[in-house]
Structure formats: C-alpha cells, structure tokens
Scaffold this motif. Sequence first.
Motif, mmCIF file in Angstrom:
data_model
loop_
_atom_site.group_PDB
_atom_site.id
_atom_site.type_symbol
_atom_site.label_atom_id
_atom_site.label_comp_id
_atom_site.label_asym_id
_atom_site.label_seq_id
_atom_site.Cartn_x
_atom_site.Cartn_y
_atom_site.Cartn_z
ATOM 1 N N ILE A 148 1.908 18.068 1.335
ATOM 2 C CA ILE A 148 0.540 17.634 1.456
ATOM 3 C C ILE A 148 0.226 15.992 1.075
ATOM 4 O O ILE A 148 -0.346 15.230 1.978
ATOM 5 N N ILE A 149 0.978 15.592 0.090
ATOM 6 C CA ILE A 149 1.155 14.178 -0.271
ATOM 7 C C ILE A 149 1.726 13.294 0.867
ATOM 8 O O ILE A 149 1.207 12.217 1.268
ATOM 9 N N THR A 150 2.590 13.787 1.337
ATOM 10 C CA THR A 150 3.224 13.000 2.528
ATOM 11 C C THR A 150 2.535 12.921 3.989
ATOM 12 O O THR A 150 2.333 11.868 4.450
ATOM 13 N N LEU A 151 1.631 13.983 4.067
ATOM 14 C CA LEU A 151 0.866 14.004 5.186
ATOM 15 C C LEU A 151 -0.503 13.334 5.026
ATOM 16 O O LEU A 151 -0.844 12.480 5.969
ATOM 17 N N ASN A 152 -0.759 13.148 3.764
ATOM 18 C CA ASN A 152 -2.015 12.018 3.366
ATOM 19 C C ASN A 152 -1.628 10.748 3.720
ATOM 20 O O ASN A 152 -2.182 10.004 4.223
ATOM 21 N N MET A 153 -0.309 10.474 3.237
ATOM 22 C CA MET A 153 0.170 9.091 3.394
ATOM 23 C C MET A 153 0.308 8.548 5.059
ATOM 24 O O MET A 153 -0.210 7.434 5.507
ATOM 25 N N VAL A 154 0.920 9.648 5.895
ATOM 26 C CA VAL A 154 0.971 9.288 7.062
ATOM 27 C C VAL A 154 -0.668 9.349 7.848
ATOM 28 O O VAL A 154 -0.600 8.470 8.600
ATOM 29 N N TYR A 196 0.984 -1.281 0.041
ATOM 30 C CA TYR A 196 0.043 -0.087 -0.108
ATOM 31 C C TYR A 196 1.014 1.219 -0.137
ATOM 32 O O TYR A 196 0.348 2.064 -0.611
ATOM 33 N N ILE A 197 1.737 1.246 0.738
ATOM 34 C CA ILE A 197 2.853 2.452 0.980
ATOM 35 C C ILE A 197 3.441 2.535 -0.471
ATOM 36 O O ILE A 197 3.649 3.826 -0.956
ATOM 37 N N THR A 198 3.894 1.611 -1.130
ATOM 38 C CA THR A 198 4.538 1.620 -2.295
ATOM 39 C C THR A 198 3.616 2.190 -3.265
ATOM 40 O O THR A 198 3.959 3.142 -4.285
ATOM 41 N N ARG A 199 2.236 1.668 -3.280
ATOM 42 C CA ARG A 199 1.466 2.417 -4.344
ATOM 43 C C ARG A 199 1.113 3.621 -4.135
ATOM 44 O O ARG A 199 1.178 4.437 -5.234
ATOM 45 N N ARG A 200 1.175 4.210 -2.759
ATOM 46 C CA ARG A 200 0.868 5.463 -2.788
ATOM 47 C C ARG A 200 2.034 6.513 -2.879
ATOM 48 O O ARG A 200 1.801 7.466 -3.299
ATOM 49 N N ASP A 247 -3.304 8.056 6.624
ATOM 50 C CA ASP A 247 -3.757 6.883 6.046
ATOM 51 C C ASP A 247 -2.980 5.733 6.904
ATOM 52 O O ASP A 247 -3.778 4.823 7.321
ATOM 53 N N ILE A 248 -1.811 5.630 7.286
ATOM 54 C CA ILE A 248 -1.025 4.812 8.131
ATOM 55 C C ILE A 248 -1.819 4.698 9.552
ATOM 56 O O ILE A 248 -1.883 3.900 10.343
ATOM 57 N N LEU A 249 -2.113 6.019 9.791
ATOM 58 C CA LEU A 249 -2.391 6.117 11.270
ATOM 59 C C LEU A 249 -3.779 5.652 11.564
ATOM 60 O O LEU A 249 -4.208 5.281 12.543
ATOM 61 N N TYR A 250 -4.590 5.510 10.325
ATOM 62 C CA TYR A 250 -6.174 4.829 10.507
ATOM 63 C C TYR A 250 -5.902 3.373 10.987
ATOM 64 O O TYR A 250 -6.631 3.021 11.883
ATOM 65 N N ALA A 251 -4.891 2.720 10.727
ATOM 66 C CA ALA A 251 -4.661 1.384 11.286
ATOM 67 C C ALA A 251 -4.334 1.261 12.806
ATOM 68 O O ALA A 251 -4.757 0.332 13.497
ATOM 69 N N LEU A 252 -3.725 2.353 13.536
ATOM 70 C CA LEU A 252 -3.236 2.465 14.768
ATOM 71 C C LEU A 252 -4.804 2.864 15.592
ATOM 72 O O LEU A 252 -5.045 2.203 16.597
ATOM 73 N N LEU A 253 -5.467 3.761 14.800
ATOM 74 C CA LEU A 253 -6.651 4.058 15.610
ATOM 75 C C LEU A 253 -7.899 3.008 15.227
ATOM 76 O O LEU A 253 -8.519 2.957 16.469
ATOM 77 N N ASN A 254 -8.139 2.421 14.459
ATOM 78 C CA ASN A 254 -9.058 1.262 14.194
ATOM 79 C C ASN A 254 -8.378 0.081 13.776
ATOM 80 O O ASN A 254 -7.983 0.188 12.568
ATOM 81 N N PRO A 255 -7.949 -0.818 14.728
ATOM 82 C CA PRO A 255 -7.675 -2.274 14.231
ATOM 83 C C PRO A 255 -8.354 -2.826 13.109
ATOM 84 O O PRO A 255 -7.765 -3.813 12.523
ATOM 85 N N LYS A 256 -9.460 -2.690 12.932
ATOM 86 C CA LYS A 256 -10.209 -3.522 12.026
ATOM 87 C C LYS A 256 -9.889 -2.755 10.585
ATOM 88 O O LYS A 256 -10.142 -3.463 9.581
ATOM 89 N N ILE A 257 -9.280 -1.835 10.330
ATOM 90 C CA ILE A 257 -8.497 -1.218 9.058
ATOM 91 C C ILE A 257 -7.495 -1.887 8.899
ATOM 92 O O ILE A 257 -6.317 -1.938 9.500
ATOM 93 N N ARG A 258 -7.189 -2.620 7.539
ATOM 94 C CA ARG A 258 -6.034 -3.201 7.060
ATOM 95 C C ARG A 258 -5.663 -2.813 5.741
ATOM 96 O O ARG A 258 -6.811 -2.803 4.863
#
Length: 321
Positions: free
Chosen positions: A300-306, A4-8, A308-319
């Motif tokens: 702005i692009i870098t912050l959007n990636m960060v 996912y990170i590579t694609r982004r 998106d990655i934080l989503y997984a930490l806030l909600n474990p259901k997101i993978r």
Amino acid sequence: MLTYITRRFLQGIAVLLAVSMICFFIFQFMGDPVVRMAGLYATFEEQAEVRRVFGLDKPLHERYVRFVWNALQGNFGKSYVSRVPALNLIVERFPATFELAVCALCIAFTSGLGLGVLVSLKPYALRNRFIMALSLGGISLPTFLTGILLIMIFSVFWNILPSFGRGDTVQLGFWRSGLLTQDGLKHLILPSLTLASYQLAVLLRLTRAGMREVLTQEYIKTAWAKGLPPRTVVLKHALRNVMIPVVTITGLQFGELLAFSIVTETIFQWPGMGNLLLTSIYENDQPVIVTYIMLAAAIIITLNMVVDILYALLNPKIRYD
C-alpha cells in the motif's frame, strides 16, 4: 522530485516500523501458540522445549528486536503450524491473489471509467438512470452476498462457470499462472466480478461527479464552440482533468484488492494470500499473520508513492520541487 521520493521513502520506513511494532505486541495477547504446537497432552518440559526452540522464552523486547533484524534480512520466522518460513508460504500464494486483483482492477477501472463518462454526458436518460441504480446496488451489497448471488446464477442455475478453485495452472519459473489456460480463465471470472463490484461502482460515481463538474467549465464550452470533435472535447479536455482523483482511488483500491481480498477468496476457495491469512488466524499462526500484514503495508505504501508520482504526468502544473 528526488527529494520528494526520498522523503516519502523514509516516511514509509517509519510507517512499516510502527506497523511491525503494533502487530508484534498485539499478537502476544492473542493466545499462547505453544499449546497448539506441543499438543494438548504435552508435559511442561515439552512445552518449555518448544518455547526454547522458537525463542518464545526470551523477553518481549528482545524478541521484537530480533524480529526486526531478521525481517531486514528477509527472514520473518517459521510458521508455527507448517514449520516452513512464513514468507515462503505467502510468496507461494501471491501469484493467485495478484492475478485476481489485477483482473478485478481492470474490470473496475475500464467499466467504471467508461460508464461514468457515458452517464455524465446524458445524466437524465432512462438508460443512465438505470446504470446509476445498479451502481448504488454495487456499493450497498456486501461482497459475500454478491459472490453468493453470482454463484447461484452462473454456477447453480445456468451451470456455465465454476464456483470454486483456481482451475488448471501453468508453472512459469517461480510463478504459477492460471491466465494461460482456458479452465483457469473460467475459474477467474466469478471471483474477479465479485471483487470488482464495489470498486466499479465507486469509480463510476466518482467519474460521473467529476465529469459533470468539468463539463460546465468555460474552457469546455469554448472547445465546443470551436467545433472540436466530441471525442477530443470529452476525452482530452474533460476526462484528463478528472483523472487525478480517479487515479488516486484506483491506486488505493489496488492495494486493498491485494491485501484484503479475504472474503472473496474464502467464498470461492481461491488459494491466495487472503485464504492463507484466514487459516492462520484460526490456527493462531503469528509469524504468518505478521508477515502478511507487513507485506500488505509495504504494498500500500509503494502504491501511494507511485500514485503521487503519476500526478505530475497527469497534470503538468503539479511539481514536487
């Protein structure tokens, strides 16, 4: 996650290329900078020499390819006005804008989140109705008017805070900071409040709406029925489920604060990147303008990636696998 990170990352590169192409070709129609560089009374031979020195005599596609190749090496060209590398001018102004944006974001996030939770618990209380009315004013008032009002109150009427400049600063390597001096902190208060006013109101209303919805869910009622402490129910069970949209908006806002603080920096004569951009637009300094836009897009692009990655930490259901 790695896929996912590579694609982004690849998508970000494509966006940067598109931004560079749009900026480069649009700015070719903003006027000829040779007249300003060579002088109003320069001869045709002198103007031709200026074009040759800056490579403006080459075809447009060749100039763009050379620009992209040099940008990959960290060379965005020299300023037409100051004759120094454009990237150096922006990097020199970056600490002032970064400190202003970080302080404004801290004010907006902590105050907006805290007041949003407070208002959601007792939405019909008189105090909370007053807070919501103020938040509506924060969204409605333009930034320049908020800044002028703060200057009138705290600088003109009460004379307790400075109205312009950055104040005393301390040099720490390549970074010049105003956070380590009392005068620098005083100069930072009014610009930070001005820049944070709109973001604070948005986060407050977003948090309130999310908390009002979550507090009606069955699992929250169950937590109350079990006799859990109010702090645990509100902060652990309710607020955590509201944080995903709040974090999204906060990440986007930080990029906007860094890239688009032009109005605030102009009002308070803050020596940051936004002030430099406005001056460069007046002087048609195309290398500085393009470099600024490219840097803003990258942030702005870098912050959007960060975010998106934080989503997984806030909600474990997101993978992302």
